[in-house]
Each structure stands twice: as structure tokens, then as C-alpha cells.
Motif scaffolding. Structure first.
Motif, PDB file in Angstrom:
ATOM      1  N   PRO B 104      -1.862  -4.897  -5.954  1.00 47.44           N
ATOM      2  CA  PRO B 104      -0.415  -5.087  -6.204  1.00 47.44           C
ATOM      3  C   PRO B 104       0.075  -6.437  -5.707  1.00 47.44           C
ATOM      4  O   PRO B 104       0.933  -7.059  -6.344  1.00 47.44           O
ATOM      5  CB  PRO B 104       0.245  -3.936  -5.436  1.00 47.44           C
ATOM      6  N   GLY B 105      -0.497  -6.908  -4.598  1.00 46.10           N
ATOM      7  CA  GLY B 105      -0.065  -8.192  -4.051  1.00 46.10           C
ATOM      8  C   GLY B 105      -0.268  -9.321  -5.038  1.00 46.10           C
ATOM      9  O   GLY B 105       0.629 -10.129  -5.279  1.00 46.10           O
ATOM     10  N   VAL B 106      -1.453  -9.361  -5.645  1.00 51.86           N
ATOM     11  CA  VAL B 106      -1.752 -10.430  -6.599  1.00 51.86           C
ATOM     12  C   VAL B 106      -0.853 -10.304  -7.831  1.00 51.86           C
ATOM     13  O   VAL B 106      -0.225 -11.277  -8.258  1.00 51.86           O
ATOM     14  CB  VAL B 106      -3.245 -10.380  -7.009  1.00 51.86           C
ATOM     15  N   ILE B 107      -0.768  -9.104  -8.384  1.00 51.35           N
ATOM     16  CA  ILE B 107      -0.017  -8.934  -9.629  1.00 51.35           C
ATOM     17  C   ILE B 107       1.456  -9.253  -9.422  1.00 51.35           C
ATOM     18  O   ILE B 107       2.052 -10.051 -10.164  1.00 51.35           O
ATOM     19  CB  ILE B 107      -0.199  -7.493 -10.162  1.00 51.35           C
ATOM     20  N   ILE B 108       2.055  -8.658  -8.405  1.00 48.52           N
ATOM     21  CA  ILE B 108       3.500  -8.843  -8.227  1.00 48.52           C
ATOM     22  C   ILE B 108       3.828 -10.279  -7.868  1.00 48.52           C
ATOM     23  O   ILE B 108       4.756 -10.880  -8.423  1.00 48.52           O
ATOM     24  CB  ILE B 108       4.031  -7.861  -7.159  1.00 48.52           C
ATOM     25  N   SER B 109       3.045 -10.881  -6.971  1.00 51.25           N
ATOM     26  CA  SER B 109       3.394 -12.246  -6.567  1.00 51.25           C
ATOM     27  C   SER B 109       3.268 -13.201  -7.745  1.00 51.25           C
ATOM     28  O   SER B 109       4.103 -14.094  -7.925  1.00 51.25           O
ATOM     29  CB  SER B 109       2.528 -12.701  -5.396  1.00 51.25           C
ATOM     30  N   GLU B 156      14.600  -2.432   7.898  1.00 55.61           N
ATOM     31  CA  GLU B 156      15.842  -2.071   7.208  1.00 55.61           C
ATOM     32  C   GLU B 156      15.542  -1.443   5.850  1.00 55.61           C
ATOM     33  O   GLU B 156      16.230  -0.535   5.399  1.00 55.61           O
ATOM     34  CB  GLU B 156      16.727  -3.313   7.009  1.00 55.61           C
ATOM     35  N   LEU B 157      14.506  -1.991   5.182  1.00 54.70           N
ATOM     36  CA  LEU B 157      14.153  -1.475   3.865  1.00 54.70           C
ATOM     37  C   LEU B 157      13.275  -0.227   3.956  1.00 54.70           C
ATOM     38  O   LEU B 157      12.899   0.347   2.934  1.00 54.70           O
ATOM     39  CB  LEU B 157      13.403  -2.549   3.064  1.00 54.70           C
ATOM     40  N   GLY B 158      12.907   0.145   5.172  1.00 58.76           N
ATOM     41  CA  GLY B 158      12.034   1.304   5.356  1.00 58.76           C
ATOM     42  C   GLY B 158      10.620   1.076   4.882  1.00 58.76           C
ATOM     43  O   GLY B 158       9.922   2.015   4.500  1.00 58.76           O
ATOM     44  N   MET B 159      10.201  -0.207   4.892  1.00 57.42           N
ATOM     45  CA  MET B 159       8.866  -0.512   4.380  1.00 57.42           C
ATOM     46  C   MET B 159       7.934  -1.038   5.461  1.00 57.42           C
ATOM     47  O   MET B 159       6.815  -1.457   5.159  1.00 57.42           O
ATOM     48  CB  MET B 159       8.969  -1.565   3.268  1.00 57.42           C
ATOM     49  N   PHE B 160       8.351  -1.039   6.712  1.00 57.05           N
ATOM     50  CA  PHE B 160       7.512  -1.589   7.773  1.00 57.05           C
ATOM     51  C   PHE B 160       6.292  -0.693   7.997  1.00 57.05           C
ATOM     52  O   PHE B 160       6.418   0.522   8.054  1.00 57.05           O
ATOM     53  CB  PHE B 160       8.323  -1.716   9.064  1.00 57.05           C
ATOM     54  N   GLY B 161       5.132  -1.308   8.099  1.00 51.56           N
ATOM     55  CA  GLY B 161       3.917  -0.540   8.328  1.00 51.56           C
ATOM     56  C   GLY B 161       3.468   0.254   7.120  1.00 51.56           C
ATOM     57  O   GLY B 161       2.895   1.330   7.254  1.00 51.56           O
ATOM     58  N   THR B 167       2.711  -5.769   0.695  1.00 50.58           N
ATOM     59  CA  THR B 167       2.749  -6.399  -0.626  1.00 50.58           C
ATOM     60  C   THR B 167       3.934  -7.353  -0.726  1.00 50.58           C
ATOM     61  O   THR B 167       3.797  -8.487  -1.193  1.00 50.58           O
ATOM     62  CB  THR B 167       2.879  -5.320  -1.720  1.00 50.58           C
ATOM     63  N   LEU B 168       5.067  -6.893  -0.256  1.00 46.91           N
ATOM     64  CA  LEU B 168       6.265  -7.752  -0.281  1.00 46.91           C
ATOM     65  C   LEU B 168       6.043  -9.012   0.551  1.00 46.91           C
ATOM     66  O   LEU B 168       6.405 -10.115   0.124  1.00 46.91           O
ATOM     67  CB  LEU B 168       7.467  -6.955   0.251  1.00 46.91           C
ATOM     68  N   VAL B 169       5.412  -8.857   1.702  1.00 49.38           N
ATOM     69  CA  VAL B 169       5.176 -10.019   2.555  1.00 49.38           C
ATOM     70  C   VAL B 169       4.276 -11.035   1.853  1.00 49.38           C
ATOM     71  O   VAL B 169       4.539 -12.238   1.870  1.00 49.38           O
ATOM     72  CB  VAL B 169       4.565  -9.582   3.903  1.00 49.38           C
ATOM     73  N   HIS B 170       3.223 -10.550   1.221  1.00 51.46           N
ATOM     74  CA  HIS B 170       2.340 -11.489   0.506  1.00 51.46           C
ATOM     75  C   HIS B 170       3.068 -12.147  -0.661  1.00 51.46           C
ATOM     76  O   HIS B 170       2.826 -13.318  -0.968  1.00 51.46           O
ATOM     77  CB  HIS B 170       1.089 -10.769   0.013  1.00 51.46           C
ATOM     78  N   THR B 171       3.951 -11.387  -1.314  1.00 52.36           N
ATOM     79  CA  THR B 171       4.733 -11.975  -2.408  1.00 52.36           C
ATOM     80  C   THR B 171       5.618 -13.089  -1.881  1.00 52.36           C
ATOM     81  O   THR B 171       5.707 -14.168  -2.467  1.00 52.36           O
ATOM     82  CB  THR B 171       5.596 -10.885  -3.074  1.00 52.36           C
ATOM     83  N   ILE B 172       6.256 -12.834  -0.745  1.00 53.15           N
ATOM     84  CA  ILE B 172       7.157 -13.839  -0.166  1.00 53.15           C
ATOM     85  C   ILE B 172       6.390 -15.110   0.196  1.00 53.15           C
ATOM     86  O   ILE B 172       6.775 -16.212  -0.170  1.00 53.15           O
ATOM     87  CB  ILE B 172       7.854 -13.260   1.085  1.00 53.15           C
TER      88      ILE B 172
END
Lengths: 319, 302
Positions: B104-109, B156-161, B167-172
Motif C-alpha cells: 500500500p505504501g508504494v501504490i498510494i504514495s 488524533e486520526l486513530g492510526m498510531f501503531g 503507510t501514511l507516513v511513507h506517503t508523506i
């Protein structure tokens, strides 16, 4: 060459007033709405994460936040404490030694290898593949394999001793005085291939005519490199320098894997200091102050470079 | 005419002197290159050799000696049952975690960055260049400055851990370089194509999907190479944001090798190290020149 491509994007309308699809007018807002929505993730990343995150970190570096961020300001107390902490000073010394040595050595090694590969040799691809493959590997792998090679009981030291040099000592990872050079050896192995590739691209950008002219004038090859080619490659060197410098600040995984900062605190680096204070020690204010110092040191390198970049762009346009 | 031209030169053959195959200079040149190549290959060789030895052989011999009795037991153990300090399920857990982060990291980013790059080169709007400049600056901000704010954001987004979080972090963090890569590539496509499509009534997505993407497959491959190696080799983000049960392979590897309990099994450690490096190495050797291009692009533009 690459910058030509980049420049091409900037003057979007070659001659004449910009067409309306560029969205220069406000009434174009609606027509460009899809594009604006599509760039929202980018805008979010730029504004909220990068800009907002940086400001947040700087802001809370002036507070006495422990494991949770609190708005109790203490002025520069965190910074005072930071520069009175031995571990931070050791970290700074290490990153200075590591940084200067990696800059110098990776540029020298990278340029030499590139110059050798540029002699119209056979198997050029094979050699280039070999010099660059470590760059595909992570710092964790780099650190672990060099931890093993530099292992005093089994590694290089033991091998040389087994040849009869019983007193031979080469044990950088257990010696606080030189441990950072052990990390440096691993770092250079991993990263110098990339410098080689960049330098090779730079060398290939030098026109053949210049070489011919130098040969006609009877200038020896080494002198041609020194007084003609290297000055001509100044932009490549500057870019490489900035890249290595930006990479050095980030050094973290390599140290974690190879030495874990040891022996004692002898191979600590700033990035690890920040990580430990933020996550292991629950001292946000201190960690964020350290990270702000890291940011400042990057800006010290980055801003002059940006000036250089923009300066040369402007010159290109006039010329 | 020809004679006149020749007369200007010293007597002797024309053209460069044919190279003697074994001139001292040539031998020197290749000698230096071969020694350098051996040095760069040495750690890979040591890893492989060590991983194929039994522990008694390692204790007796030296690290450069080839294995006398080849054994694959360390590989099996590294994959299946090596201990990470918490449990003993080997690297396979980390491998599958890495795959779950990678895909997902590769595709989304790449999806997001390619659209951003496209918008930046053809649909510029007021402020778009400012955002882009800030984004590029972001590539130089030390990660340490941003890691904690991102922890808060993900909480805040409830996505930590969690996997979506990492995936979001790699996208950023992939965004600056990928957006730049795509922006420059799309800008090199003749603008007439874009205009013609506009005249024909194609809109934002139509032009992107039907013209830009099909014309830009090489740059998508380059971007994929950058992201696959980048995400697979990541340690810092994995250890912070993925959460203990999603630790990627690099984190697991470090835990296996640097765990302080028990007797050190160097052969298992080296087998584990190679296993972790296998994916980027395969990408590297298969993609060849494209990898170089990707790294150079990533580096020069980063």
C-alpha cells in the motif's frame, strides 16, 4: 540537462498572455477546482506536516514538556541543559568527525572511481554495479555486516593475527576513541557508490572537445582533471555536497545497528539523542530542543545553497 | 588536397594510437578497479560465507575462509525460529509485515505524488508553486524534527501503531521527491498534446489517465524503484509508527542480531541479514540502469 526539464515547466506560456486554463484569473477557480482538490494531499503535507510540524517542534522546545506536551515555557532552559549534557556534546563531536570525513572521503573515492570508469574501460557496467550495490542495502544491514567484519574475536583483527602478527590491533568498535571511524568505514562502503554515479554523470557531461583541446595543448590528464574538469563540475560537486550533508544529519540506523551508541556513549549521534529523549526517556522538551538544533544546522548548509541555485538560474536566463 | 592536410602533421600514422592491451597503464587501471571491486564485494561475500557455516567452524576459522561444510540450517532458523527478544518466530513475521507496509505504501504514495506532479505542471493555480517549494524544503528537514508532531497527528486520526498509519507516513515522506520527479517528467511531455486533448474536451482526470500515465511508464518504474527500496530499508518510521506487532523486517532483524540474550549465533545473524537485503538487492540487479537513474534523480533532486 535535468534542470532544462525543470525550467521548461516554469514558463508555462511561451509568448503571449497566459491562456485561461492556467487559472491566473479568479474566475478560473471553478474550472481548476478538480486540480485543487487533487493537490490537497500535497498541500496538506507541505503546510500541515512539514511547516506545521516544524513550528510545533520549535514551539514546544521552549517548554518543560516531559512525556506529554505542556505549554509551560522555560525560555532557553532546554537549550542550556542540552549544551551542558555530555552526551549531546559527544554526539556533536561524532557527527562533526563523521560528517567531515564522509564528505572528504566519499567525494575523493567517488570521484576517483568515476574517473577510472570514465577511461573507456571494458566491463564498465559490471564495475559500476559492484560499486553501487551497497547503496541498495539498508543502514541496518550495513551496520550489522560491518559489526561482524570488525568483530575483534573473528573479524579482520583475528584474521591478521592468524597470519602471524600476534600483536595486531584493529578493534574500532570496542575502542571509544576510534569507534566513530568504525561507523565511518561502514558508511563510506554504503554511500560512496552513489557519489561515484553522480560524479560519472558529471564527467560524461564534459564535452569531448575539451579533452581534445587539452590534449592538443599537451596538458597531462591528471592536470586536465585538476584545473579544467573539476572546476567545470562545480555544480555537480555542490549538489553532491549538499546531498551528503543532508544525509549525514539523518545518520541514525547505522549507529543503532552497528554500535547502539556504544561503547558507553562514545558513538552517539544527534539523531539518536533526539529519538531517545522523545521515546525512551519521555523528555519532549529536551528532545525537541535537540531536534531544533539539528534543523538549524541543516538550514546553515541549505540556505547558502539555495542562493547559489537561484543565482545561477538567473544567470542562465540572462545568458 | 589530402597531401596538403597531411603535411601539417608530424610524420606518422593518423588517428589515436591503438591501445596496447597490456600497457602498464592499462594494467594499473584495471588493477585498481579490481581491488576496489573486491573491497566492495567483500562484505557480501563474508555475509554469505558466514551464513553457510556451522558455529564450530566459525569459532575456529576466519571470516574470509569459504565454508568447508555447507549448511542451510542457519537460513532456516533465521527465517523460521530466530528470537527477536519477545518471541521466537524468526524473520518471516517481519518479512510479511514489510510486505504489508510496502504494497500500500508504494501504490498510494505514487498515486498521490503523480497526480500532484501532474497538477503542478499543467494545472497550476495561485500558490501552487509556494506549496511546492515548501514541500521541497520538507525533504531537507531532519526527520527528528517531524517525528513527534506526526505521532500526535496519527494519534488524533486513530492510526498510531497501525498499518494505515505507517503507510501514511511513507506517503508523506515520499511526497517531495516523487512529486518533483513526476512534475519534471510531465513537464517534458510536449504541451501541444495537452492542449489538443483540452480542445477535444478531455478534463483533468481524462488527460491524466489517457495521455500522461501511458506516456510516463518509465518514470513510474523509477518511482516504484525509489519507493520499494526506500520503504523496505526504512527503520526509523517502522520502529516508531508501525506498532510492535507490525514491526518491519529491518526492525526485526536488528532485534534478532542485537538482542542480548543467549549465545550469539553469527551464522543465523548473517543469514537473517542477507534475507532482509534480498528484496532491494533483487530490485537493484533486475532494474539495472533504471535504479541508477532513480537514485540519481532522487539524489540530485532530493
Amino acid at each position: 540537462m535535468e534542470s532544462n526539464i525543470a525550467d521548461k515547466a516554469v514558463p508555462a506560456a511561451p509568448g503571449g498572455p497566459p491562456p485561461d486554463w492556467l487559472g491566473r484569473q479568479w474566475w478560473g477557480l471553478r474550472r481548476n477546482l478538480v486540480a485543487k482538490i487533487a493537490t490537497l494531499p500535497m498541500v496538506f503535507t507541505a503546510l500541515v506536516v512539514f511547516l506545521g510540524g516544524t513550528l510545533w517542534s520549535i514551539f514546544y522546545s521552549f517548554t518543560k514538556s516531559k512525556s506529554l506536551p505542556v505549554e509551560k515555557f522555560v525560555g532557553f532552559a532546554q537549550y542550556e541543559r542540552l549544551f551542558n549534557t555530555k552526551r549531546w556534546i559527544v554526539s556533536l563531536e561524532n557527527i562533526a568527525i563523521f560528517g567531515i570525513c564522509s564528505l572528504v572521503f566519499s567525494l575523493v573515492i567517488g570521484f576517483l572511481l568515476a574517473a577510472l570508469l570514465d577511461q573507456k574501460i571494458r566491463f564498465e557496467n559490471t564495475f559500476r554495479t559492484i560499486f553501487l550495490y551497497p547503496f541498495a542495502l539498508s543502514f541496518i544491514i550495513t551496520g550489522l555486516v560491518w559489526q561482524w567484519i570488525l568483530n575483534p574475536e573473528f573479524g579482520i583483527q583475528q584474521v591478521v593475527r592468524s597470519f602471524g602478527f600476534e600483536e595486531f590491533v584493529f578493534n574500532p568498535l570496542r575502542d571509544p576513541e576510534i569507534v566513530i571511524y568504525g561507523v565511518l568505514i561502514a558508511g563510506l562502503w554504503q554511500g560512496s557508490g552513489l557519489v561515484m554515479v553522480l560524479m560519472l554523470a558529471g564527467l560524461r557531461g564534459i564535452e569531448e572537445d575539451i579533452w581534445k583541446a587539452a590534449r592538443v595543448d599537451g596538458i597531462p590528464a591528471w592536470k586536465t582533471y585538476l584545473i579544467i574538469v573539476i572546476p567545470m563540475m562545480r555544480p555537480v560537486f555542490v549538489t553532491t555536497l549538499v546531498l551528503i550533508a543532508a544525509g549525514i544529519v539523518k545518520v541514525f540506523d547505522l549507529v543503532v545497528a552497528q554500535t547502539a551508541g556504544g561503547p558507553g556513549i562514545a558513538s552517539e549521534v544527534p539523531a539518536k539523542y533526539v529519538y531517545d529523549y522523545l521515546f525512551a526517556r519521555g523528555n519532549l522538551g529536551q528532545g525537541l530542543a535537540a531536534s531544533t538544533v539539528m534543523l538549524l544546522s541543516v538550514l546553515v548548509v541549505l540556505i547558502p545553497w539555495m542562493y547559489l541555485e537561484f543565482g545561477s538560474r538567473r544567470q542562465q536566463k540572462h545568458g | 588536397m589530402a597531401e596538403g592536410a597531411l603535411a601539417g602533421f608530424a610524420p606518422g600514422p593518423l588517428g589515436p594510437r591503438p591501445k596496447r592491451p597490456f600497457a602498464p597503464k592499462t594494467i594499473m587501471l584495471y588493477g585498481v578497479l579490481v581491488v576496489a571491486a573486491l573491497y566492495y564485494l567483500m562484505p557480501l561475500y563474508v555475509m554469505v560465507a558466514t551464513s553457510l557455516k556451522g558455529m564450530p567452524e566459525i569459532r575456529l576459522g576466519n571470516i574470509f575462509a569459504p565454508p568447508l561444510e555447507i549448511t542451510f540450517a542457519p537460513w532456516v532458523k533465521a527465517w523460521d525460529s530466530a528470537c527477536t527478544g519477545l518471541y521466537c518466530e524468526g524473520l518471516k513475521v517481519g518479512f510479511w509485515n514489510s510486505v504489508k507496509i510496502l504494497v500500500p505504501g508504494v501504490i498510494i504514495s505514487i498515486a498521490i505524488a503523480s497526480v500532484s506532479g501532474y497538477a503542478l505542471s499543467y494545472w497550476r493555480f495561485r500558490g501552487s508553486e509556494v506549496f511546492f517549494t515548501i514541500l521541497l524544503f520538507g525533504a531537507f528537514i531532519p526527520y527528528q524534527v517531524l517525528i513527534y508532531p506526526i505521532v500526535i497527528l496519527l494519534r488524533e486520526l486513530g492510526m498510531f501503531g497501525s498499518l494505515p498509519g505507517i503507510t501514511l507516513v511513507h506517503t508523506i515522506f515520499g511526497m517531495p521527491i516523487l512529486t518533483l520527479l513526476f512534475r519534471n517528467y510531465f513537464a517534458s511531455i510536449p504541451v501541444e498534446l495537452f492542449k489538443a486533448a483540452r480542445v477535444d474536451g478531455a478534463a483533468f482526470w481524462g488527460i491524466f489517465l489517457k495521455i500522461m500515465v501511458p506516456m510516463s511508464l518509465p518514470i513510474f518504474v523509477v518511482a516504484t524503484i525509489i519507493q520499494v527500496t526506500g520503504i523496505w530499508n526504512d527503520f526509523l518510521f517502522g520502529v516508531i509508527y508501525a506498532g510492535t506487532k507490525n514491526f518491519p523486517m529491518t526492525v526485526q532483524l536488528n532485534n534478532i542480531v542485537n538482542s542480548t540474550q543467549g549465545v550469539k549465533e553469527y551464522n543465523v545473524n548473517m543469514a537473517a541479514t542477507i534475507l532482509t537485503g534480498l528484496v532491494p538487492l533483487v530490485v537493484y540487479f533486475v532494474s539495472g540502469k533504471l535504479f541508477v537513474r532513480g537514485m540519481a534523480a532522487g539524489a540530485v533532486k532530493g
